[in-house]
Design a protein around this motif. Structure first.
Motif, PDB file in Angstrom:
ATOM      1  N   HIS A  15     117.394  56.223  89.216  1.00 24.78           N
ATOM      2  CA  HIS A  15     116.612  55.843  90.399  1.00 24.78           C
ATOM      3  C   HIS A  15     117.451  55.925  91.668  1.00 24.78           C
ATOM      4  O   HIS A  15     116.970  56.340  92.714  1.00 24.78           O
ATOM      5  CB  HIS A  15     116.044  54.425  90.233  1.00 24.78           C
ATOM      6  CG  HIS A  15     114.943  54.357  89.216  1.00 24.78           C
ATOM      7  ND1 HIS A  15     114.684  53.225  88.476  1.00 24.78           N
ATOM      8  CD2 HIS A  15     114.046  55.276  88.804  1.00 24.78           C
ATOM      9  CE1 HIS A  15     113.673  53.449  87.647  1.00 24.78           C
ATOM     10  NE2 HIS A  15     113.264  54.690  87.835  1.00 24.78           N
ATOM     11  N   LEU A  19     115.087  56.394  94.826  1.00 20.27           N
ATOM     12  CA  LEU A  19     114.004  55.419  94.661  1.00 20.27           C
ATOM     13  C   LEU A  19     114.567  54.004  94.760  1.00 20.27           C
ATOM     14  O   LEU A  19     113.826  53.032  94.697  1.00 20.27           O
ATOM     15  CB  LEU A  19     113.325  55.608  93.307  1.00 20.27           C
ATOM     16  CG  LEU A  19     112.449  56.860  93.177  1.00 20.27           C
ATOM     17  CD1 LEU A  19     111.863  56.949  91.779  1.00 20.27           C
ATOM     18  CD2 LEU A  19     111.344  56.844  94.215  1.00 20.27           C
ATOM     19  N   ASP A  20     115.866  53.886  94.872  1.00 20.39           N
ATOM     20  CA  ASP A  20     116.519  52.582  94.908  1.00 20.39           C
ATOM     21  C   ASP A  20     117.809  52.738  95.706  1.00 20.39           C
ATOM     22  O   ASP A  20     118.310  53.857  95.850  1.00 20.39           O
ATOM     23  CB  ASP A  20     116.820  52.137  93.460  1.00 20.39           C
ATOM     24  CG  ASP A  20     117.080  50.638  93.372  1.00 20.39           C
ATOM     25  OD1 ASP A  20     116.939  49.949  94.402  1.00 20.39           O
ATOM     26  OD2 ASP A  20     117.418  50.175  92.270  1.00 20.39           O
ATOM     27  N   GLU A  43     113.743  55.585 106.130  1.00 21.34           N
ATOM     28  CA  GLU A  43     112.825  55.690 104.993  1.00 21.34           C
ATOM     29  C   GLU A  43     112.166  57.059 104.924  1.00 21.34           C
ATOM     30  O   GLU A  43     112.058  57.669 103.853  1.00 21.34           O
ATOM     31  CB  GLU A  43     111.772  54.578 105.102  1.00 21.34           C
ATOM     32  CG  GLU A  43     111.043  54.275 103.820  1.00 21.34           C
ATOM     33  CD  GLU A  43     109.745  55.064 103.676  1.00 21.34           C
ATOM     34  OE1 GLU A  43     109.292  55.224 102.528  1.00 21.34           O
ATOM     35  OE2 GLU A  43     109.195  55.530 104.690  1.00 21.34           O
ATOM     36  N   ALA A  92     112.373  59.963 102.087  1.00 22.30           N
ATOM     37  CA  ALA A  92     111.179  60.484 101.423  1.00 22.30           C
ATOM     38  C   ALA A  92     111.194  62.014 101.464  1.00 22.30           C
ATOM     39  O   ALA A  92     110.836  62.680 100.491  1.00 22.30           O
ATOM     40  CB  ALA A  92     109.922  59.947 102.097  1.00 22.30           C
ATOM     41  N   ARG A 152     113.504  63.330  98.828  1.00 22.80           N
ATOM     42  CA  ARG A 152     112.855  63.238  97.514  1.00 22.80           C
ATOM     43  C   ARG A 152     111.876  64.374  97.326  1.00 22.80           C
ATOM     44  O   ARG A 152     111.784  64.982  96.274  1.00 22.80           O
ATOM     45  CB  ARG A 152     112.080  61.918  97.388  1.00 22.80           C
ATOM     46  CG  ARG A 152     112.922  60.711  97.108  1.00 22.80           C
ATOM     47  CD  ARG A 152     112.080  59.595  96.484  1.00 22.80           C
ATOM     48  NE  ARG A 152     111.059  59.070  97.387  1.00 22.80           N
ATOM     49  CZ  ARG A 152     111.272  58.090  98.265  1.00 22.80           C
ATOM     50  NH1 ARG A 152     112.461  57.543  98.355  1.00 22.80           N
ATOM     51  NH2 ARG A 152     110.301  57.661  99.026  1.00 22.80           N
ATOM     52  N   ARG A 153     111.117  64.620  98.413  1.00 20.77           N
ATOM     53  CA  ARG A 153     110.068  65.632  98.335  1.00 20.77           C
ATOM     54  C   ARG A 153     110.669  67.020  98.127  1.00 20.77           C
ATOM     55  O   ARG A 153     110.166  67.805  97.335  1.00 20.77           O
ATOM     56  CB  ARG A 153     109.281  65.587  99.648  1.00 20.77           C
ATOM     57  CG  ARG A 153     108.040  66.428  99.668  1.00 20.77           C
ATOM     58  CD  ARG A 153     107.094  65.938 100.734  1.00 20.77           C
ATOM     59  NE  ARG A 153     107.614  66.142 102.079  1.00 20.77           N
ATOM     60  CZ  ARG A 153     107.649  65.215 103.035  1.00 20.77           C
ATOM     61  NH1 ARG A 153     107.214  63.996 102.775  1.00 20.77           N
ATOM     62  NH2 ARG A 153     108.116  65.488 104.222  1.00 20.77           N
ATOM     63  N   PHE A 190     111.215  64.355  89.572  1.00 19.63           N
ATOM     64  CA  PHE A 190     111.314  63.305  88.558  1.00 19.63           C
ATOM     65  C   PHE A 190     110.443  63.627  87.344  1.00 19.63           C
ATOM     66  O   PHE A 190     109.301  64.074  87.497  1.00 19.63           O
ATOM     67  CB  PHE A 190     110.810  61.979  89.127  1.00 19.63           C
ATOM     68  CG  PHE A 190     111.893  61.135  89.720  1.00 19.63           C
ATOM     69  CD1 PHE A 190     112.743  60.406  88.892  1.00 19.63           C
ATOM     70  CD2 PHE A 190     112.062  61.058  91.085  1.00 19.63           C
ATOM     71  CE1 PHE A 190     113.734  59.607  89.436  1.00 19.63           C
ATOM     72  CE2 PHE A 190     113.057  60.267  91.636  1.00 19.63           C
ATOM     73  CZ  PHE A 190     113.895  59.540  90.811  1.00 19.63           C
ATOM     74  N   PHE A 243     109.214  61.487  83.804  1.00 20.03           N
ATOM     75  CA  PHE A 243     109.287  60.139  83.238  1.00 20.03           C
ATOM     76  C   PHE A 243     108.892  60.120  81.766  1.00 20.03           C
ATOM     77  O   PHE A 243     108.185  61.004  81.285  1.00 20.03           O
ATOM     78  CB  PHE A 243     108.347  59.190  83.988  1.00 20.03           C
ATOM     79  CG  PHE A 243     108.529  59.214  85.472  1.00 20.03           C
ATOM     80  CD1 PHE A 243     109.486  58.412  86.074  1.00 20.03           C
ATOM     81  CD2 PHE A 243     107.758  60.038  86.273  1.00 20.03           C
ATOM     82  CE1 PHE A 243     109.663  58.434  87.452  1.00 20.03           C
ATOM     83  CE2 PHE A 243     107.921  60.065  87.640  1.00 20.03           C
ATOM     84  CZ  PHE A 243     108.882  59.263  88.240  1.00 20.03           C
ATOM     85  N   PHE A 301     106.798  58.059  80.485  1.00 20.17           N
ATOM     86  CA  PHE A 301     105.343  57.843  80.361  1.00 20.17           C
ATOM     87  C   PHE A 301     104.529  58.775  81.261  1.00 20.17           C
ATOM     88  O   PHE A 301     103.427  58.456  81.674  1.00 20.17           O
ATOM     89  CB  PHE A 301     105.000  56.381  80.664  1.00 20.17           C
ATOM     90  CG  PHE A 301     105.563  55.433  79.655  1.00 20.17           C
ATOM     91  CD1 PHE A 301     104.994  55.328  78.396  1.00 20.17           C
ATOM     92  CD2 PHE A 301     106.692  54.673  79.934  1.00 20.17           C
ATOM     93  CE1 PHE A 301     105.519  54.464  77.448  1.00 20.17           C
ATOM     94  CE2 PHE A 301     107.222  53.811  78.990  1.00 20.17           C
ATOM     95  CZ  PHE A 301     106.642  53.706  77.737  1.00 20.17           C
ATOM     96  N   HIS A 324     103.364  59.519  83.896  1.00 13.99           N
ATOM     97  CA  HIS A 324     102.848  59.141  85.209  1.00 13.99           C
ATOM     98  C   HIS A 324     101.980  60.204  85.841  1.00 13.99           C
ATOM     99  O   HIS A 324     102.169  60.599  86.991  1.00 13.99           O
ATOM    100  CB  HIS A 324     103.991  58.754  86.159  1.00 13.99           C
ATOM    101  CG  HIS A 324     104.517  57.383  85.885  1.00 13.99           C
ATOM    102  ND1 HIS A 324     103.749  56.258  86.016  1.00 13.99           N
ATOM    103  CD2 HIS A 324     105.718  56.960  85.452  1.00 13.99           C
ATOM    104  CE1 HIS A 324     104.465  55.203  85.691  1.00 13.99           C
ATOM    105  NE2 HIS A 324     105.653  55.601  85.330  1.00 13.99           N
TER     106      HIS A 324
END
Ligand SMILES: Nc1ncnc2c1ncn2[C@@H]1O[C@H](COP(=O)(O)OP(=O)(O)O)[C@@H](O)[C@H]1O
Ligand SMILES: [Mg+2]
Lengths: 401, 226
Positions: free
Chosen positions: B49, B54-55, B74, B78, B81-82, B87, B89, B91, B93
């Motif tokens: 993360h 994300l952290d 921020e 972002a 990240r974009r 990412f 995961f 599960f 998502h």
């Protein structure tokens, strides 16, 4: 993100959970519906009353005994009468060039009988001028004959309702009846043209003013109705009425002159205030809808934590998440408002079909007000959930703990 | 391209503090293939993360492509990240109400690309991941392996420099798991840096560089200099 994409994304998010969205739509629709309906009904009532006033004639002034403290305000409710208005006062008014006609009025109720029947009717003492001033119409016969107002006569004109109560289907014209102990001959019957400003013309019986004064054993008048020569002459007429009466009353200003304008303006103000008040009450239901929106959106945010975390992981900044949730709230509010508008429109159409006489119509600005209030409510109450979504810690939102 | 120096991450849980990361120093070159293994709770996800923005670390420094991340606001984070990070995961998502194609399109839509370009890139990705016949299926109509392939297609549609995969096979059977690893390794061969957390020692061994974490520390690093 493009605006169209934003719209599509929020509308699909909104429709994904039908139950939740329907609840929100319903709350908003009811709020908007009641605001529009109440504003429209209030506005229709106002227009109805204005219309009624206009049908009375616009050049009229009314002279009342007693002085009102506030000039231009509504007539005194409990005006003491220091000096009576007399028939001579009324006749003196005709000297003014601004005045076309006057009609002195005496009013009171008295038992009217055609044995064996007896009814309590509104007895109006007036002159021939009343006919034109009040836009009366005859069903049968003729109105009071013109002539010297100080000379009475044993004749009367019956309202339609009084006629049918006393005579039924029998011929009334030319018949005799009793008012109190006196006998009067019926020379006319008014046509049954409904209600004028709360006075039921049907229940009235008109006799010469001098006769009414002796019937009620009085020298004073109830009021004097004055017709100015033109709408522009109304202020001049008012001034001359005040000065003529003042001269006759030993320099005392002890009468009140009401113009139609003043009465109209007062009624207008009262109705507008009432309409605003009921609309304000209805707006409370919009606030309730707003609180529902907030609740439902808060639940949505917590149900969709994973999705919000994902959007952040994919690079959506806070502002964008905020916009997504705000537009979802706005979209639901707008749809609800549109449904409310349609519902209100349909109800008003139905009401106006059922009661055509009351001129019920959609107040033209009410949908604009209702929809903008709904939208504002949706957005204002959507801010808190949207901010909560935007502030969600993505790492936490993505982990299933 | 990734430089972590002396990074700490401490979570406040009630009265006590949980040290999820303790003095972590890690340098990853562009195009590398790392596996991170370790017992549950050892800080693997927390590390991922942090790398994925994300952290934020509580102390220490983190540079991504020679940019100190702590200095970015921020929206700049972002944007990184974009554009630079994909990412994947355990599960998946996926957004349940969107079709496979729409899930893959999501990053392109957030980036505001025009419709024609989006369509073209999504079609290409679907073909590349063998999903063309599943374009209009919703996630609940897909198998686990297909879901993870959709998720990988979505993570890579913006052509990021780094793929961060947190137990991408943790929810898949063996065959589907191997298929997913093959896809990820293939992307790595095309030049994307791949950092993958896994429980499976066999899968972990396939990475060029293997990191072992215990209790928030890097215990063993097969590729550490010296
Ligand atoms: N948001 C959080 N709040 C509190 N504690 C957390 C949070 N995230 C992780 N932790 C704790 O940090 C430690 C490391 O977690 P994590 O990185 O998820 O481990 P792993 O992925 O290796 O299983 C665990 O003890 C976990 O309970
Ligand atoms: Mg983990």
């Amino acid at each position: 993100m493009r605006p169209l994409d934003l719209l599509m994304f929020s509308s699909r998010a909104a429709t994904a959970n039908r139950g939740r969205s329907l609840l929100m739509l319903l709350a908003m629709a009811i709020g908007v519906f009641s605001v529009i309906l109440l504003i429209s009904l209030g506005e229709s009532a106002r227009l109805y009353v204005m219309d009624q006033f206009a049908s009375l004639g616009t050049n009229l002034l009314i002279v009342l005994p007693g002085r009102s403290e506030t000039t231009g305000g509504p007539p005194p409710l409990l005006g003491e009468t220091p000096r009576d208005l007399t028939l001579e006062d009324a006749l003196a008014l005709t000297r003014s060039p601004a005045i076309r006609a006057i009609c002195p009025i005496v009013a009171g109720s008295a038992p009217v009988s055609v044995p064996p029947l007896e009814r309590e009717l509104m007895v109006i003492g007036a002159t021939a001028e009343l006919y034109a001033m009040r836009h009366l119409t005859m069903g049968q016969g003729s109105f009071l004959p013109p002539g010297d107002p100080t000379r009475g006569g044993a004749v009367c004109v019956l309202g339609a309702k009084g006629k049918s109560e006393l005579f039924g289907n029998r011929q009334a014209l030319g018949q005799w009846l009793r008012i109190g102990q006196r006998r009067f001959r019926v020379i006319g019957v008014l046509s049954s043209t409904g209600v004028s400003l709360g006075e039921d013309l049907g229940e009235m019986i008109v006799i010469p003013v001098a006769t009414a004064q002796s019937l009620f054993n009085t020298d004073s008048l109830f009021r004097i109705v004055v017709e100015a020569t033109a709408p522009e002459a109304i202020p001049r007429a008012k001034d001359s009425i005040l000065s003529i009466i003042k001269a006759r009353h030993e320099g005392e200003d002890d009468i009140t002159v009401i113009t139609q304008d003043a009465v109209l303006a007062t009624f207008d103000r009262i109705f507008k205030a009432l309409t605003l008040a009921v609309a304000g009450v209805a707006a409370i239901s919009l606030v309730v809808a707003g609180i529902m929106i907030m609740n439902i959106m808060l639940v949505a945010v917590s149900n969709r934590r994973g999705e919000i975390g994902l959007l952040k992981a994919l690079g959506a900044p806070r502002q964008q998440i905020m916009r997504l949730f705000l537009s979802e709230a706005a979209l639901l509010s707008l749809t609800g408002a549109a449904a409310g508008c349609l519902l209100a429109y349909a109800s008003i159409r139905m009401l106006s079909a059922l009661y055509p006489a009351y001129l019920i119509g959609l107040a033209p600005w009410s949908p604009v007000i209702a929809v903008s209030v709904a939208l504002t409510t949706g957005i204002v109450f959507g801010v808190l959930p949207a901010r909560r979504a935007a502030k969600l810690e993505p790492a936490l939102a993505l982990s299933r703990r | 391209m990734i430089h972590l120096a002396n990074v700490e991450r401490v979570f406040q849980v009630g009265e006590s503090e949980v040290h999820a990361l303790r003095h972590v120093t890690l340098h990853v070159a562009a195009g590398d293939y790392l596996s991170i293994m370790g017992p549950s709770g050892s800080g693997k996800s927390t590390l991922l993360h942090l790398i994925g923005l994300l952290d934020q670390p509580d102390s220490g420094t983190f540079e991504l492509d020679a940019v100190a991340v702590a200095g970015l606001d921020e929206s700049q984070q972002a944007r990184l990240r974009r554009e630079k990070i994909g990412f994947v995961f355990q599960f998946f998502h996926l957004v349940p109400r969107l079709t496979a194609a729409e899930n893959i399109e999501l990053p392109l839509m957030l980036a505001g690309l025009d419709l024609a370009e989006r369509r073209q890139r999504v079609d290409a990705a679907m073909a590349a991941f063998g999903l063309s016949d599943r374009a209009h299926h919703r996630p609940d109509q897909l198998s686990g392996g297909q879901r993870q392939r959709v998720a990988i297609a979505r993570a890579t549609i913006m052509r990021p420099a780094v793929i961060l995969a947190d137990e991408p096979t943790g929810n898949l059977d063996r065959a589907a798991g191997h298929e997913v690893i093959d896809i990820l390794e293939n992307l790595n061969r095309q030049g994307m840096t791949l950092i993958m957390v896994t429980h499976d020692p066999e899968l972990g061994q396939r990475a060029r560089r293997r990191i072992q974490m215990i209790d928030g520390r890097i215990e063993n690093d097969s590729g550490a200099p010296g």
